[in-house]
Design a protein around this motif. Structure first.
Motif, PDB file in Angstrom:
ATOM      1  N   ALA A  33     -31.292  66.695   7.567  1.00 39.37           N
ATOM      2  CA  ALA A  33     -30.548  65.928   7.516  1.00 39.37           C
ATOM      3  C   ALA A  33     -30.534  64.378   8.456  1.00 39.37           C
ATOM      4  O   ALA A  33     -30.087  63.237   7.938  1.00 39.37           O
ATOM      5  CB  ALA A  33     -29.205  66.451   8.449  1.00 39.37           C
ATOM      6  N   SER A  34     -31.032  64.118   9.364  1.00 36.43           N
ATOM      7  CA  SER A  34     -31.815  63.339  10.414  1.00 36.43           C
ATOM      8  C   SER A  34     -32.855  62.969   9.520  1.00 36.43           C
ATOM      9  O   SER A  34     -33.137  60.859   9.840  1.00 36.43           O
ATOM     10  CB  SER A  34     -32.085  63.430  11.775  1.00 36.43           C
ATOM     11  OG  SER A  34     -33.205  64.663  11.540  1.00 36.43           O
ATOM     12  N   VAL A  35     -33.812  63.166   8.803  1.00 39.09           N
ATOM     13  CA  VAL A  35     -35.100  62.427   7.989  1.00 39.09           C
ATOM     14  C   VAL A  35     -34.571  61.029   7.188  1.00 39.09           C
ATOM     15  O   VAL A  35     -34.990  60.088   7.462  1.00 39.09           O
ATOM     16  CB  VAL A  35     -35.787  63.482   7.610  1.00 39.09           C
ATOM     17  CG1 VAL A  35     -34.654  63.200   5.931  1.00 39.09           C
ATOM     18  CG2 VAL A  35     -37.307  63.098   7.756  1.00 39.09           C
ATOM     19  N   THR A  36     -33.762  61.431   7.002  1.00 39.64           N
ATOM     20  CA  THR A  36     -32.629  60.271   5.929  1.00 39.64           C
ATOM     21  C   THR A  36     -32.783  58.966   6.654  1.00 39.64           C
ATOM     22  O   THR A  36     -33.210  57.745   6.365  1.00 39.64           O
ATOM     23  CB  THR A  36     -31.241  60.450   5.734  1.00 39.64           C
ATOM     24  OG1 THR A  36     -31.269  61.626   5.385  1.00 39.64           O
ATOM     25  CG2 THR A  36     -30.577  58.927   4.422  1.00 39.64           C
ATOM     26  N   ILE A  37     -32.186  58.533   8.370  1.00 40.27           N
ATOM     27  CA  ILE A  37     -32.707  57.058   8.961  1.00 40.27           C
ATOM     28  C   ILE A  37     -33.685  56.944   9.003  1.00 40.27           C
ATOM     29  O   ILE A  37     -34.183  55.767   9.978  1.00 40.27           O
ATOM     30  CB  ILE A  37     -31.686  56.710  10.045  1.00 40.27           C
ATOM     31  CG1 ILE A  37     -32.484  58.485  11.810  1.00 40.27           C
ATOM     32  CG2 ILE A  37     -30.334  57.804   9.774  1.00 40.27           C
ATOM     33  CD1 ILE A  37     -31.740  57.931  12.598  1.00 40.27           C
ATOM     34  N   ALA A  38     -34.931  58.100   8.539  1.00 42.15           N
ATOM     35  CA  ALA A  38     -36.001  57.330   8.779  1.00 42.15           C
ATOM     36  C   ALA A  38     -36.853  56.081   8.652  1.00 42.15           C
ATOM     37  O   ALA A  38     -37.805  55.567   8.462  1.00 42.15           O
ATOM     38  CB  ALA A  38     -38.010  58.359   8.385  1.00 42.15           C
ATOM     39  N   ASN A  39     -36.459  55.098   7.485  1.00 36.13           N
ATOM     40  CA  ASN A  39     -36.436  53.709   7.238  1.00 36.13           C
ATOM     41  C   ASN A  39     -35.350  53.070   7.076  1.00 36.13           C
ATOM     42  O   ASN A  39     -34.343  52.713   5.876  1.00 36.13           O
ATOM     43  CB  ASN A  39     -37.012  54.267   5.312  1.00 36.13           C
ATOM     44  CG  ASN A  39     -37.101  52.620   4.474  1.00 36.13           C
ATOM     45  OD1 ASN A  39     -37.529  51.613   5.399  1.00 36.13           O
ATOM     46  ND2 ASN A  39     -37.560  52.451   3.405  1.00 36.13           N
ATOM     47  N   GLN A  40     -34.360  53.324   7.907  1.00 35.02           N
ATOM     48  CA  GLN A  40     -33.026  52.757   7.305  1.00 35.02           C
ATOM     49  C   GLN A  40     -33.018  51.573   7.703  1.00 35.02           C
ATOM     50  O   GLN A  40     -32.057  50.985   7.095  1.00 35.02           O
ATOM     51  CB  GLN A  40     -31.625  53.507   9.124  1.00 35.02           C
ATOM     52  CG  GLN A  40     -32.797  52.945  10.486  1.00 35.02           C
ATOM     53  CD  GLN A  40     -32.005  53.284  11.380  1.00 35.02           C
ATOM     54  OE1 GLN A  40     -30.866  53.397  11.160  1.00 35.02           O
ATOM     55  NE2 GLN A  40     -32.462  53.675  12.890  1.00 35.02           N
ATOM     56  N   PHE A  41     -33.428  51.174   7.764  1.00 39.24           N
ATOM     57  CA  PHE A  41     -33.947  49.124   8.116  1.00 39.24           C
ATOM     58  C   PHE A  41     -34.281  48.436   6.117  1.00 39.24           C
ATOM     59  O   PHE A  41     -33.944  47.744   6.127  1.00 39.24           O
ATOM     60  CB  PHE A  41     -34.643  48.352   9.008  1.00 39.24           C
ATOM     61  CG  PHE A  41     -34.002  48.573  10.431  1.00 39.24           C
ATOM     62  CD1 PHE A  41     -33.395  48.023  11.682  1.00 39.24           C
ATOM     63  CD2 PHE A  41     -34.693  49.613  11.666  1.00 39.24           C
ATOM     64  CE1 PHE A  41     -32.493  48.060  12.054  1.00 39.24           C
ATOM     65  CE2 PHE A  41     -34.436  50.226  12.688  1.00 39.24           C
ATOM     66  CZ  PHE A  41     -33.426  48.949  13.042  1.00 39.24           C
ATOM     67  N   GLY A  42     -35.274  49.761   6.250  1.00 43.07           N
ATOM     68  CA  GLY A  42     -35.502  49.376   5.313  1.00 43.07           C
ATOM     69  C   GLY A  42     -34.092  49.294   3.565  1.00 43.07           C
ATOM     70  O   GLY A  42     -34.333  48.778   2.900  1.00 43.07           O
ATOM     71  N   PHE A  43     -32.943  50.101   3.756  1.00 46.72           N
ATOM     72  CA  PHE A  43     -31.947  49.687   3.107  1.00 46.72           C
ATOM     73  C   PHE A  43     -31.577  48.478   2.891  1.00 46.72           C
ATOM     74  O   PHE A  43     -31.342  47.726   2.483  1.00 46.72           O
ATOM     75  CB  PHE A  43     -30.796  51.120   3.524  1.00 46.72           C
ATOM     76  CG  PHE A  43     -30.899  52.415   3.389  1.00 46.72           C
ATOM     77  CD1 PHE A  43     -31.466  52.806   1.543  1.00 46.72           C
ATOM     78  CD2 PHE A  43     -31.428  53.428   4.225  1.00 46.72           C
ATOM     79  CE1 PHE A  43     -31.873  54.374   1.389  1.00 46.72           C
ATOM     80  CE2 PHE A  43     -31.391  54.607   3.772  1.00 46.72           C
ATOM     81  CZ  PHE A  43     -31.717  54.947   2.800  1.00 46.72           C
ATOM     82  N   ASP A  44     -31.846  47.948   4.125  1.00 49.86           N
ATOM     83  CA  ASP A  44     -30.980  46.386   4.663  1.00 49.86           C
ATOM     84  C   ASP A  44     -31.846  45.914   4.411  1.00 49.86           C
ATOM     85  O   ASP A  44     -31.240  44.483   3.202  1.00 49.86           O
ATOM     86  CB  ASP A  44     -30.885  46.376   6.484  1.00 49.86           C
ATOM     87  CG  ASP A  44     -29.807  47.010   6.901  1.00 49.86           C
ATOM     88  OD1 ASP A  44     -29.176  47.718   6.636  1.00 49.86           O
ATOM     89  OD2 ASP A  44     -29.765  46.638   8.592  1.00 49.86           O
ATOM     90  N   GLY A  45     -33.043  45.420   4.529  1.00 47.62           N
ATOM     91  CA  GLY A  45     -33.896  44.818   3.409  1.00 47.62           C
ATOM     92  C   GLY A  45     -34.109  43.563   3.897  1.00 47.62           C
ATOM     93  O   GLY A  45     -34.002  42.846   5.288  1.00 47.62           O
ATOM     94  N   SER A  46     -34.208  42.319   3.676  1.00 42.16           N
ATOM     95  CA  SER A  46     -34.309  41.252   4.445  1.00 42.16           C
ATOM     96  C   SER A  46     -32.511  40.893   4.698  1.00 42.16           C
ATOM     97  O   SER A  46     -33.230  40.232   5.322  1.00 42.16           O
ATOM     98  CB  SER A  46     -34.203  40.198   2.662  1.00 42.16           C
ATOM     99  OG  SER A  46     -33.431  40.036   2.133  1.00 42.16           O
TER     100      SER A  46
END
Length: 563
Positions: free
Chosen positions: A385-398
């Protein structure tokens, strides 16, 4: 959408599948140019793929190497069926699909639907997973050749080629269809149900396989393998072994089943591809929310966080809550968590016996579920469940540039992101921790299950906060929530593996306590687990926040897509 053209149109005559393949190779080369980190990840991914492919090769070739035709058909049916099912499910749940050639970029070009599907399909065959799968199924060719000679080997080659084409076509068609569905909030519930149905198939398969192996009833396994062999999951892989067993008439029928299934899947993909290229579907006019806080600022806060203070922390939590519900990429991850969080514990605890630990014998198997087995399954769910936020800033992008310019403190940002994500995930974890003990007939284990699950989840938030700051990567600018840039699938799989291992080690004391301590732990586990997980999450936000303050410009560069 693709512009309809006639076969006589000059563009239709000039463009072929080879153009798409060369274009993908050119784009991949440009993406790797000057990117040592991407090159290293790609090389590691190739090596890992070759290793898994080699291990699968040995497993699939084993019946031929030892001269056991009795087991060859079963290995082909179960191994090949698992391969097809993996290509169908894994892109939705974990790694996504490579979108080096985003279909949306071809929307305004005068390409026929057939040209576009053929070209994208050919380009999709150029990938590390395809070559790893090719190495694996070569074991079936070797096994068929050793058992049935040249005719069986030739049929195995044709079947393996058809099976790989089916795998790739399924993965592309399913992700394209779900990308279209998840963009529309009106049908996200239907998408969740369909995903749950697909994942639900894992339970019966695992339970049947475990029971069959435990009872050593080879006749039952052979019967199941025969049934699978006449489905698209097993037909391409078992055709050659029908030749080995003297049923040569069955081989062309199974190859015909495979070809028809590939054609049907490609037709489905062509129908969903156009809508995926158009863009996000309108969800209709916005409706006024009754009971929402008054004012422009109040309208920004969703109802679930309506009582938060109107400060920077509250604004960040409100923004993240909206993104997790409205962004198709994030919504796809929430659906995956819901599916895996419910069905994995059911499979683990109902599909087989449990374990107990004694000072004389150590770990021994039992016929009944045990606190240790429940704790291990809860540990896995919390980690996943927690591994989803391993790239949480990638969702934001620029878009993350707005936070950099505003000078948002790292600790505050990470705490807000953890809070918003937990508002969606923690209720699901609570349901899982109550549901599994009740289903097992052990309601007294609810506290132990909940404590272990929340402790693992809190440790995962801490670990993945560090990973998201140090190793985020950009995502393609496409409407497909399952799309990945070239090499990003390798990066994601490695990050997932690293996160899961570190989080499991950090939360392991909860499982050890469940195995060693007596009944008193069943009551202490919940408060201890909540404190353990909350403390780990806050500590992770505190330490990773300092790193984020120093790395904001570098992080923005990492998550900004390259044009």
């Amino acid at each position: 959408m693709a512009v309809p053209v006639t076969p006589d149109h000059p563009a239709a005559r000039r463009v072929s599948a080879g153009h798409f393949v060369r274009l993908k190779l050119r784009v991949m080369g440009n993406n790797f140019r000057g990117q040592g980190r991407r090159i290293a990840l790609f090389v590691v991914g190739v090596l890992v793929g070759l290793w898994f492919g080699a291990m699968a090769f040995l497993g699939l070739a084993a019946p031929g190497l030892v001269g056991e035709p009795r087991y060859a058909g079963m290995v082909a049916a179960f191994g090949g069926g698992l391969l097809v099912f993996g290509w169908l499910v894994l892109p939705l749940a974990f790694f996504g699909v490579d979108e080096t050639l985003d279909p949306a970029r071809f929307a305004l070009l005068p390409l026929s639907r057939r040209t576009l599907i053929t070209g994208l399909f050919a380009a999709a065959l150029i990938s590390v997973p395809v070559f790893a799968a090719l190495l694996a199924v070569a074991g079936l060719v070797l096994s068929a050749g050793l058992l049935g000679g040249v005719p069986a080997a030739l049929v195995a080659v044709v079947g393996a080629a058809g099976g790989l084409l089916l795998c790739v076509a399924l993965s592309r068609a399913v992700t394209s269809a779900f990308a279209t569905m998840l963009r529309s909030r009106r049908v996200r519930d239907l998408a969740a149900v369909l995903l749950a149905v697909v994942a639900a198939l894992l339970g019966p398969i695992q339970i049947a396989a475990t029971a069959a192996i435990r009872d050593a009833d080879w006749d039952r396994l052979a019967g199941v393998a025969t049934v699978i062999g006449w489905t698209p999951f097993g037909a391409p892989w078992t055709a050659a072994f029908d030749v080995v067993d003297g049923r040569a008439w069955a081989a062309p029928v199974k190859l015909l089943i495979t070809a028809a299934t590939i054609g049907l899947v490609l037709w489905w993909w062509s129908r969903s591809l156009e809508s995926a290229m158009v863009g996000a579907a309108s969800s209709g006019p916005a409706k006024a929310r009754r009971g929402a806080p008054a004012g422009a600022v109040g309208e920004f806060f969703p109802r679930v966080v309506g009582r938060l203070r109107r400060d920077r922390f509250g604004a960040l939590v409100a923004r993240e809550c909206r993104y997790w519900w409205r962004d198709a990429r994030r919504r796809a991850n929430l659906i995956s968590i819901a599916v895996v969080g419910v069905f994995v514990p059911v499979m683990v605890n109902l599909g087989g016996g449990g374990f107990r630990m004694s000072s004389e014998d150590g770990f021994t198997a039992t016929g009944d579920p045990s606190p240790l087995l429940v704790g291990l399954s809860m540990l896995f769910v919390g980690v996943l469940a927690s591994v989803t936020i391993a790239n949480q800033f990638g969702f934001d992008g620029s878009a993350y540039a707005a936070n950099v310019v505003a000078g948002v403190p790292g600790r505050l940002e990470l705490r807000a992101r953890m809070t918003a994500f937990s508002l969606y995930v923690v209720p699901l974890l609570v349901v899982v921790s109550v549901l599994i003990p009740v289903v097992l007939g052990e309601p007294g284990w609810i506290g132990m299950a909940g404590g272990t699950l929340l402790a693992a989840y809190g440790c995962g938030l801490a670990v993945n906060s560090f990973i998201s700051v140090l190793a985020s990567y950009s995502l393609p600018e496409t409407s497909n929530p399952f799309a990945m840039n070239t090499g990003a699938g390798v990066a994601r799989s490695l990050l997932v593996l690293l996160s899961m291992v570190v989080t499991a080690v950090a939360a392991l004391p909860m499982v050890v306590a469940a195995a060693l301590l007596d009944g008193g732990w069943l009551w202490l586990a919940l408060p201890v687990g909540v404190a353990y997980g909350l403390g780990a999450a806050l500590l992770g936000a505190y330490l990773a926040g300092d790193v984020l303050d120093r790395r904001q410009p570098e992080l923005l560069a990492m998550v900004t897509p390259r044009r």
